[in-house]
Scaffold this motif. Sequence first.
Motif, PDB file in Angstrom:
ATOM      1  N   LEU A  29       0.822  -1.207   0.000  1.00  0.00           N
ATOM      2  CA  LEU A  29       0.000   0.000   0.000  1.00  0.00           C
ATOM      3  C   LEU A  29       0.859   1.262   0.000  1.00  0.00           C
ATOM      4  O   LEU A  29       0.482   2.276  -0.601  1.00  0.00           O
ATOM      5  CB  LEU A  29      -0.927  -0.005   1.215  1.00  0.00           C
ATOM      6  CG  LEU A  29      -1.995  -1.110   1.223  1.00  0.00           C
ATOM      7  CD1 LEU A  29      -2.805  -1.043   2.510  1.00  0.00           C
ATOM      8  CD2 LEU A  29      -2.902  -0.997   0.013  1.00  0.00           C
ATOM      9  N   GLN A  31       3.692   1.588  -1.568  1.00  0.00           N
ATOM     10  CA  GLN A  31       4.122   1.793  -2.953  1.00  0.00           C
ATOM     11  C   GLN A  31       3.006   2.386  -3.809  1.00  0.00           C
ATOM     12  O   GLN A  31       3.275   3.073  -4.797  1.00  0.00           O
ATOM     13  CB  GLN A  31       4.558   0.448  -3.559  1.00  0.00           C
ATOM     14  CG  GLN A  31       5.691  -0.237  -2.830  1.00  0.00           C
ATOM     15  CD  GLN A  31       7.007   0.509  -2.976  1.00  0.00           C
ATOM     16  OE1 GLN A  31       7.239   1.197  -3.960  1.00  0.00           O
ATOM     17  NE2 GLN A  31       7.860   0.386  -1.975  1.00  0.00           N
ATOM     18  N   ALA A  32       1.749   2.116  -3.423  1.00  0.00           N
ATOM     19  CA  ALA A  32       0.624   2.595  -4.221  1.00  0.00           C
ATOM     20  C   ALA A  32       0.239   4.030  -3.901  1.00  0.00           C
ATOM     21  O   ALA A  32      -0.348   4.719  -4.750  1.00  0.00           O
ATOM     22  CB  ALA A  32      -0.589   1.685  -4.004  1.00  0.00           C
ATOM     23  N   PHE A  44      -1.462   7.449  -8.738  1.00  0.00           N
ATOM     24  CA  PHE A  44      -1.332   6.103  -9.304  1.00  0.00           C
ATOM     25  C   PHE A  44      -2.695   5.412  -9.378  1.00  0.00           C
ATOM     26  O   PHE A  44      -2.994   4.715 -10.354  1.00  0.00           O
ATOM     27  CB  PHE A  44      -0.358   5.283  -8.465  1.00  0.00           C
ATOM     28  CG  PHE A  44       0.980   5.931  -8.300  1.00  0.00           C
ATOM     29  CD1 PHE A  44       1.630   6.530  -9.372  1.00  0.00           C
ATOM     30  CD2 PHE A  44       1.605   5.966  -7.053  1.00  0.00           C
ATOM     31  CE1 PHE A  44       2.871   7.133  -9.224  1.00  0.00           C
ATOM     32  CE2 PHE A  44       2.836   6.566  -6.891  1.00  0.00           C
ATOM     33  CZ  PHE A  44       3.465   7.155  -7.978  1.00  0.00           C
ATOM     34  N   LEU A  45      -3.505   5.610  -8.361  1.00  0.00           N
ATOM     35  CA  LEU A  45      -4.859   5.048  -8.410  1.00  0.00           C
ATOM     36  C   LEU A  45      -5.667   5.657  -9.540  1.00  0.00           C
ATOM     37  O   LEU A  45      -6.386   4.962 -10.265  1.00  0.00           O
ATOM     38  CB  LEU A  45      -5.575   5.269  -7.078  1.00  0.00           C
ATOM     39  CG  LEU A  45      -5.092   4.474  -5.866  1.00  0.00           C
ATOM     40  CD1 LEU A  45      -5.919   4.827  -4.649  1.00  0.00           C
ATOM     41  CD2 LEU A  45      -5.158   2.983  -6.137  1.00  0.00           C
ATOM     42  N   ILE A 235      -0.941  -7.348 -13.050  1.00  0.00           N
ATOM     43  CA  ILE A 235      -0.052  -7.088 -11.912  1.00  0.00           C
ATOM     44  C   ILE A 235       1.234  -7.889 -12.067  1.00  0.00           C
ATOM     45  O   ILE A 235       2.345  -7.369 -11.871  1.00  0.00           O
ATOM     46  CB  ILE A 235      -0.760  -7.442 -10.595  1.00  0.00           C
ATOM     47  CG1 ILE A 235      -1.928  -6.485 -10.350  1.00  0.00           C
ATOM     48  CG2 ILE A 235       0.213  -7.396  -9.420  1.00  0.00           C
ATOM     49  CD1 ILE A 235      -2.817  -6.892  -9.194  1.00  0.00           C
ATOM     50  N   PRO A 246       4.836   1.890 -10.301  1.00  0.00           N
ATOM     51  CA  PRO A 246       3.893   1.876  -9.175  1.00  0.00           C
ATOM     52  C   PRO A 246       2.501   1.379  -9.555  1.00  0.00           C
ATOM     53  O   PRO A 246       1.677   1.118  -8.664  1.00  0.00           O
ATOM     54  CB  PRO A 246       3.845   3.342  -8.748  1.00  0.00           C
ATOM     55  CG  PRO A 246       4.110   4.094 -10.020  1.00  0.00           C
ATOM     56  CD  PRO A 246       5.059   3.256 -10.824  1.00  0.00           C
ATOM     57  N   ILE A 247       2.222   1.244 -10.849  1.00  0.00           N
ATOM     58  CA  ILE A 247       0.872   0.858 -11.281  1.00  0.00           C
ATOM     59  C   ILE A 247       0.468  -0.515 -10.750  1.00  0.00           C
ATOM     60  O   ILE A 247      -0.668  -0.689 -10.279  1.00  0.00           O
ATOM     61  CB  ILE A 247       0.770   0.912 -12.818  1.00  0.00           C
ATOM     62  CG1 ILE A 247       0.986   2.344 -13.320  1.00  0.00           C
ATOM     63  CG2 ILE A 247      -0.583   0.393 -13.280  1.00  0.00           C
ATOM     64  CD1 ILE A 247      -0.010   3.343 -12.778  1.00  0.00           C
ATOM     65  N   TYR A 249       1.214  -1.905  -8.005  1.00  0.00           N
ATOM     66  CA  TYR A 249       0.884  -1.758  -6.586  1.00  0.00           C
ATOM     67  C   TYR A 249      -0.471  -1.063  -6.414  1.00  0.00           C
ATOM     68  O   TYR A 249      -1.231  -1.387  -5.495  1.00  0.00           O
ATOM     69  CB  TYR A 249       1.981  -0.982  -5.871  1.00  0.00           C
ATOM     70  CG  TYR A 249       3.322  -1.662  -5.937  1.00  0.00           C
ATOM     71  CD1 TYR A 249       3.624  -2.712  -5.082  1.00  0.00           C
ATOM     72  CD2 TYR A 249       4.284  -1.275  -6.860  1.00  0.00           C
ATOM     73  CE1 TYR A 249       4.849  -3.355  -5.135  1.00  0.00           C
ATOM     74  CE2 TYR A 249       5.519  -1.914  -6.931  1.00  0.00           C
ATOM     75  CZ  TYR A 249       5.792  -2.955  -6.068  1.00  0.00           C
ATOM     76  OH  TYR A 249       7.009  -3.586  -6.136  1.00  0.00           O
ATOM     77  N   ALA A 250      -0.768  -0.124  -7.303  1.00  0.00           N
ATOM     78  CA  ALA A 250      -2.074   0.523  -7.261  1.00  0.00           C
ATOM     79  C   ALA A 250      -3.180  -0.477  -7.591  1.00  0.00           C
ATOM     80  O   ALA A 250      -4.254  -0.473  -6.976  1.00  0.00           O
ATOM     81  CB  ALA A 250      -2.112   1.705  -8.224  1.00  0.00           C
ATOM     82  N   ALA A 253      -3.764  -2.559  -4.579  1.00  0.00           N
ATOM     83  CA  ALA A 253      -4.547  -1.822  -3.578  1.00  0.00           C
ATOM     84  C   ALA A 253      -6.034  -1.843  -3.927  1.00  0.00           C
ATOM     85  O   ALA A 253      -6.890  -2.021  -3.048  1.00  0.00           O
ATOM     86  CB  ALA A 253      -4.044  -0.383  -3.480  1.00  0.00           C
TER      87      ALA A 253
END
Length: 366
Positions: A29, A31-32, A44-45, A235, A246-247, A249-250, A253
């Motif tokens: 989380l 990293q996201a 990123f989200l 992923i 970072p995508i 990790y998003a 999440a």
Amino acid sequence: MKRGKALLITLLVTAFFGLFFIWPVCDVLKQAFVDEEGAFTIHFLWAVLSNPIYLEGLWNAFALGVASTFVTFIVALPLALMSYRWAFPGKKWLSLLVLAPLVLPPFVGAVGVRHILGVEGALNAFLIDLGLMAASAPTDWLGEGKFWGVVVMNALHLYPILYMNILAALGNLDPAMEQAAQNLGASPWKRFKKITLPLCMPGIFAGAAIVFIWSFTELGVPLVFDYTRVAPVQIFDGLKDLNANPIPYALVAIMLTISVCVYAFSKVILGRNKLAHASKPKGNAQERKLGGLAGAMASLTFVAVFVLATIPHFGVLFLSTSSDWYGTILPESLTLAHYGRAWGIRWYWGPSRIVYCTPLGRHFWM
């Protein structure tokens, strides 16, 4: 148990889950939601939610979860009802056999399914031999059916989870309720719809939540079926990127949030449902003994489910022991050479002895 001992066990369990569960999740989380400068961000989200490819992957993962749960329910409910209500030949052993898929990895079975349902697979060879398919135009069963291939593999692997939950819920029913409805003239279907199914809903929701989350986050089966437009595979591909991306990790999440919401939703439903806190049954349900054709049909149903669930894994076994299995129903010849190569062993026959070589040296059998 003494208070000091109980406290020690609690601390050990908390430390274990904190180290191997909470800490990794928090790191993902981080990293996201943290940028390169260490500041909090939702960029990123937003990048994931504004990208149609990632949205398609999330939707496909959600659809896989829903479809897999539905197909699993269709398989598990009749088995649980039959096991609860009837006594039939071989019930004890057949009830154990249908649980076998729990110990068989689903992605391994997917390898066997690909070979069986491929263009040059065993099914097409069988249909060609029967004259039901032209050899010049074999059907590509998985070409357009990757989604349903993943769904079927998930269902054949996960139905024991829902089966055991429903069976446990049926075991907590008070048979006096069904007997009262029967005395009032309610038909078997009406008793099932009005009494049995509502009382089983806590067990169904509990098992369905596990099946959905498992299917929603499944990676191995979509990879084997080459179904890449799904979030877990996206992923996996993103994490292989050499650059710090970072995508993925998003995406993790978002999938974690959806999984937690589904689990919480099932708990809320169970919490509000007074049936989930129903008292223990005051009587024991009487199994109806089936014999003759009815008993044989019940036994064959369990056998059929077991065979369907394990055929893919038998396909893998044939692949591992076949020297040539291409365009035929069964392998043309069998060999153990693949196992020898897997262990670093090479076999060959000399004039008067069998020789085998290993990475540690050379050995001889006279």
